[in-house]
Design a protein around this motif. Sequence first.
Motif, PDB file in Angstrom:
ATOM      1  N   ALA A 179      22.513   2.593   9.870  1.00 56.30           N
ATOM      2  CA  ALA A 179      21.391   1.782   9.383  1.00 56.30           C
ATOM      3  C   ALA A 179      20.066   2.546   9.549  1.00 56.30           C
ATOM      4  O   ALA A 179      19.207   2.521   8.659  1.00 56.30           O
ATOM      5  CB  ALA A 179      21.335   0.456  10.135  1.00 56.30           C
ATOM      6  N   PHE A 180      19.920   3.224  10.681  1.00 56.35           N
ATOM      7  CA  PHE A 180      18.699   3.996  10.923  1.00 56.35           C
ATOM      8  C   PHE A 180      18.593   5.156   9.925  1.00 56.35           C
ATOM      9  O   PHE A 180      17.503   5.462   9.430  1.00 56.35           O
ATOM     10  CB  PHE A 180      18.682   4.523  12.354  1.00 56.35           C
ATOM     11  N   THR A 194       0.811  -1.223   0.000  1.00 54.89           N
ATOM     12  CA  THR A 194       0.000   0.000   0.000  1.00 54.89           C
ATOM     13  C   THR A 194       0.844   1.272   0.000  1.00 54.89           C
ATOM     14  O   THR A 194       0.301   2.372  -0.102  1.00 54.89           O
ATOM     15  CB  THR A 194      -0.925   0.033   1.230  1.00 54.89           C
ATOM     16  N   GLY A 195       2.167   1.123   0.149  1.00 49.68           N
ATOM     17  CA  GLY A 195       3.026   2.298   0.121  1.00 49.68           C
ATOM     18  C   GLY A 195       3.103   3.055   1.429  1.00 49.68           C
ATOM     19  O   GLY A 195       3.521   4.216   1.441  1.00 49.68           O
ATOM     20  N   HIS A 196       2.726   2.415   2.541  1.00 53.82           N
ATOM     21  CA  HIS A 196       2.797   3.064   3.842  1.00 53.82           C
ATOM     22  C   HIS A 196       4.097   2.644   4.544  1.00 53.82           C
ATOM     23  O   HIS A 196       4.134   1.654   5.259  1.00 53.82           O
ATOM     24  CB  HIS A 196       1.583   2.698   4.703  1.00 53.82           C
ATOM     25  N   LYS A 197       5.128   3.415   4.330  1.00 52.03           N
ATOM     26  CA  LYS A 197       6.458   3.068   4.827  1.00 52.03           C
ATOM     27  C   LYS A 197       6.525   3.074   6.351  1.00 52.03           C
ATOM     28  O   LYS A 197       6.049   3.991   7.010  1.00 52.03           O
ATOM     29  CB  LYS A 197       7.484   4.055   4.287  1.00 52.03           C
ATOM     30  N   MET A 198       7.137   2.036   6.919  1.00 56.36           N
ATOM     31  CA  MET A 198       7.458   1.976   8.342  1.00 56.36           C
ATOM     32  C   MET A 198       8.956   1.718   8.499  1.00 56.36           C
ATOM     33  O   MET A 198       9.611   1.267   7.573  1.00 56.36           O
ATOM     34  CB  MET A 198       6.713   0.834   9.042  1.00 56.36           C
ATOM     35  N   ILE A 199       9.458   1.999   9.689  1.00 60.34           N
ATOM     36  CA  ILE A 199      10.779   1.532  10.088  1.00 60.34           C
ATOM     37  C   ILE A 199      10.556   0.493  11.179  1.00 60.34           C
ATOM     38  O   ILE A 199      10.020   0.820  12.245  1.00 60.34           O
ATOM     39  CB  ILE A 199      11.668   2.678  10.610  1.00 60.34           C
TER      40      ILE A 199
END
Length: 435
Positions: free
Chosen positions: A375-376, A304-309
């Motif tokens: 990385a973050f 859906t294109g909802h980026k998370m980390i």
Amino acid sequence: MFLGLPQDVQGIAFDYPVRFFEEKVHRIRRPQSEQCDLELAATLISNAKQPLIISGGGVHYSRATDELAAFAEQHQVPVIETIAGRSALLQDNPLNGGPIGTTGSDSANYLAAHADVVIAIGTRLQDFTTGSWSVFRNPNLKIISINVGRTDAIKHLAMPIVADAKQTLSQLNSLLGTWKASMSWASLAQEKSAEWKALCQQRSAVEGTEMASYAQVIGAVNRLAETGDTVLTAAGGLPAELNMNWQSKQIGKFDIEFGFSCMGYEIAGGWGAKIANPDNDVVVLVGDGSYMILNSDIYSSVLTGHKMIVIVCDNAGFAVINKLQNNTGNDSFNNLLADCRRPDGELARVDFAKHAEAQGAISEKVNNMSEFDDAFARAKAADKTSVIVVDIDPTKWSSCDCWWEVGLPEITRNEKVEKAVNNFNAGRTHQRRGV
């Protein structure tokens, strides 16, 4: 077409159902304070030498964070927070005494032990908050409980105000006028809070390339997260570690969904939080156990294109349950992968980075905390869900001086269990009973 919506608004922006719901919520009639209850509460507070506010989740639900800060500052009353009430007051506020209870801080528990009047706002005063009712040690303590639920408001013979927190705080503020608590009490709260913050810094400090601890990961996220970012977790060792160590720089951008320790909420909840907050990052902290239970919304977020980390803290088992086994004097059994080796002696580990990559996420494993910041930063710059996997030392835990009532055998031949029972009984002497 949205079923149930008026014809003239069907087909417009997707945020209509959200706005429609919020408008309905605001129209719900909230319980109103009784004037006689307010006046009695004001009298109790103004006669207190060491008053204390406990901020619960109801402060957030009532949208009363501004009223809480205004009340505390006008009357110089220290505030401590429950798990659900965290980030209701900024950490740099000198009146913020830290998190209370079994998974809290020595600073908040010290203040709770010495308070003579507690104003409990929107909290159920449940077991973790009260240290199984051992944190309140003043024999003359009076509790004022502001809650929309009568069952919670009357606990332990509290003076109940069955009403909305936002409205009640404003009314009490007016009734108390220019009254202020003792400056020495507020100064003591600030001193104790400073000690807790120093301890958090000590826990999160990184030395060399040793295996990471939860506190080190949390300290790094706390330092690197940007304005608007939401931090979220739910189960395992992370809720306690976050509650004990997090320094709130923003109001309400911190979600420990710890009700019933709901393993599997983390990634699904993070996806939902991102849908609700599309313009800012959502940082999900999840243990290996919760990841194994429910991880498929990594794919949902990519789709859906909802980026998370997503930060997977892999302690190679159910290490927090192993800790509880050891704390009760028992030997480790069947919770760490090290205790569940295959017949050939090999230790089977899941490659979480490859698993997340197979769901379409960007993923990487960091070998130690010296690699975490970079990385973050890469995850921040990415345009889709990024997963960072970090191994966690299962023996490094944050702690505070707070008793918790956990069942132990009354008769045992095991010396370690006997020692645990003796420690348990010593802590029980502080438990409030029959009130």
